[in-house]
Scaffold this motif. Structure first.
Motif, short mmCIF file in Angstrom:
data_model
loop_
_atom_site.label_atom_id
_atom_site.label_comp_id
_atom_site.label_asym_id
_atom_site.label_seq_id
_atom_site.Cartn_x
_atom_site.Cartn_y
_atom_site.Cartn_z
N UNK A 33 0.77 -0.94 -0.07
CA UNK A 33 0.00 0.06 -0.19
C UNK A 33 0.73 1.35 -0.02
N UNK A 34 2.09 1.10 0.60
CA UNK A 34 3.12 2.33 0.52
C UNK A 34 4.50 1.57 0.25
N UNK A 35 5.13 2.29 -0.80
CA UNK A 35 6.05 1.58 -1.55
C UNK A 35 7.22 2.81 -1.64
N UNK A 36 8.51 2.57 -1.47
CA UNK A 36 9.45 3.38 -1.70
C UNK A 36 10.26 3.15 -2.90
N UNK A 41 13.54 8.51 -5.56
CA UNK A 41 13.62 9.19 -4.21
C UNK A 41 11.89 9.50 -4.09
N UNK A 42 11.03 8.70 -4.06
CA UNK A 42 9.80 8.94 -4.25
C UNK A 42 8.83 7.72 -3.26
N UNK A 43 7.94 8.32 -2.56
CA UNK A 43 6.93 7.40 -1.92
C UNK A 43 5.74 7.25 -2.90
N UNK A 44 5.19 5.93 -3.01
CA UNK A 44 4.03 5.79 -3.53
C UNK A 44 2.92 5.24 -2.65
N UNK A 45 1.74 5.75 -2.88
CA UNK A 45 0.78 5.45 -1.98
C UNK A 45 -0.69 5.08 -2.75
N UNK A 46 -1.16 3.81 -2.53
CA UNK A 46 -2.07 3.13 -3.64
C UNK A 46 -3.20 2.99 -3.24
N UNK A 47 -3.64 2.63 -1.90
CA UNK A 47 -4.90 2.10 -1.46
C UNK A 47 -5.92 3.28 -1.22
N UNK A 48 -7.30 3.01 -1.39
CA UNK A 48 -8.01 4.21 -1.56
C UNK A 48 -8.27 4.79 0.08
N UNK A 49 -8.30 4.30 1.04
CA UNK A 49 -8.50 4.82 2.21
C UNK A 49 -6.98 5.82 2.80
N UNK A 294 6.57 12.76 8.79
CA UNK A 294 5.32 12.28 9.03
C UNK A 294 5.36 10.74 8.80
N UNK A 295 4.51 10.00 9.33
CA UNK A 295 4.45 8.49 9.42
C UNK A 295 3.30 8.02 8.49
N UNK A 296 3.72 6.74 8.00
CA UNK A 296 2.69 6.34 7.01
C UNK A 296 2.69 4.91 7.11
N UNK A 297 1.92 4.31 7.91
CA UNK A 297 1.79 2.87 7.95
C UNK A 297 3.10 2.26 8.75
N UNK A 298 3.48 3.15 9.60
CA UNK A 298 4.85 2.65 10.31
C UNK A 298 6.27 3.16 9.64
#
Length: 397
Positions: A33-36, A41-49, A294-298
């Protein structure tokens, strides 16, 4: 597999990303759901919520510190920075207070009276061209001209002048996201930027219509410069025409093809329009910048990090959309995020919905939706978006 530095899911192999980016995004959503991505040098966030909440998260800004692709010559870097810094001026990529001022400047384009004039132009165009058109020309001879007529009314432009603006904006938009930057396309975009700036300067010198008048006034009082004004035109032209056309194309596929979607024009128009927008999601990504740690899913996301919210993956998340690949007009609950959300939501979202609804009603009234053979959209695009090129009779191309 995780990144040893961040602990985040590592991006899966990209071998077929350019061939089928939507499928690749779907795979990324289900695996991480969260990938680096170390290479950009980019974070990808893919899940709807997550995407839904982060679109309104004050810890994320729209103005992105762009990462320059490696391996470019000095001249190529100059072109890259010039084009990407121009795109960063678009209202959708601006942060307050500048974003607030630009949005206020654009609001007069979307008053109730202005919207009614646009939808009237769409209906008039369909009435003039919609009868006795061969199915393989329905999109090119009826649908697209109707959408162009609406945009001409919105911007107070002649069709030939709109085509020139749209061509320039389209060549700039071809640059796409950093992941797929092409130096030849960058040069085309730089040339298009010069051409578009000249066209906008001409309009501001001799303003006609609500937009040009407002921009001319803003240039005079110093609240905007010429590149800002050009950015406004680029966003309006690229953000209004092609995404709407693409959603209409997907709808035509649904009502004529194997899906066999039946639309009750008294009750289902809203659901059909939103479903087409959800399934297409023309602009795949909403790029943001972390304003603070910030923190995204740990996972710790450091300030100034690039965070990409993958709208197209969120809109196909089976956790929120049952049978996500199926065209359904009766969906309730989760709303699609094709228009974004929050202060950077598409200002023309309501207009797009009304234009699509009016177009459908006008096509139905003209009788051109009856007895159509299965139609198939021909798509173009890349990692950052997907847009319609044409709609043809299925099996004919």
């Amino acid at each position: 597999m995780t990144d040893p530095t961040t602990g985040a899911g590592v991006m899966p192999a990209r071998t077929d990303r350019e061939v089928s980016p939507i499928k690749w995004f779907d795979e990324l959503r289900e695996s991480h759901g969260v990938a680096w991505d170390e290479s950009t040098s980019t974070w990808y966030v893919t899940r709807y919520d997550d995407v839904y909440e982060l679109l309104r998260d004050p810890r994320l800004g729209a103005q992105v510190e762009t990462y320059c692709p490696p391996g470019l010559t000095e001249e190529q870097e100059d072109t890259y920075w010039r084009v990407t810094e121009f795109i960063d001026r678009w209202p959708v990529f601006s942060d307050p207070p500048r974003h607030t001022g630009m949005r206020r400047l654009l609001l007069p384009l979307f008053t109730s009276d202005a919207v009614q004039q646009v939808v009237a132009a769409v209906a008039e165009s369909v009435a003039a061209t919609g009868s006795a058109v061969a199915p393989d020309r329905l999109f090119s001879a009826v649908v697209r001209p109707a959408l162009e007529a609406g945009l001409c009314r919105l911007l107070d432009e002649r069709p030939d002048a709109l085509a020139e603006l749209a061509d320039c904006a389209g060549r700039i938009l071809e640059v796409g996201p950093i992941e797929t930057y092409d130096t030849a396309i960058g040069l085309r975009a730089e040339k298009a930027l010069d051409e578009l700036t000249g066209l906008v300067a001409q309009r501001c010198r001799e303003p006609r219509g609500v937009l040009a008048t407002a921009l001319s006034r803003a240039l005079s009082d110093g609240s905007l410069d010429l590149l800002d004004a050009t950015a406004v035109y680029a966003q309006l032209v690229s953000g209004a025409l092609e995404p709407t056309a693409s959603a209409v194309a997907r709808l035509l596929e649904a009502v004529t093809g194997p899906e066999g979607v039946e639309i009750d024009f008294e009750a289902d128009c809203d659901g059909a329009v939103d479903e087409a927008l959800r399934l297409v999601t023309p602009f795949h990504l909403a790029t943001r910048r972390a304003l603070n740690d910030m923190t995204l899913h740990g996972h710790t996301v450091r300030a100034e990090s690039r965070v990409v919210l993958v709208l197209v993956a969120a809109n196909r998340d089976p956790r929120r959309f049952a049978e996500p690949d199926t065209f359904r007009t009766d969906r309730t609950g989760a709303r699609h995020v094709a228009f974004g959300r929050g202060r950077h939501a598409c200002l023309g979202a309501a207009l797009t919905r009304q234009v699509m609804t009016e177009l459908l009603l006008a096509l139905a009234a003209a009788g051109v939706l009856e007895g159509l053979p299965p139609l198939s959209a021909v798509w173009k695009g890349d990692f950052g978006g997907r847009f319609v090129d044409d709609v043809v009779v299925a099996g004919s191309s």
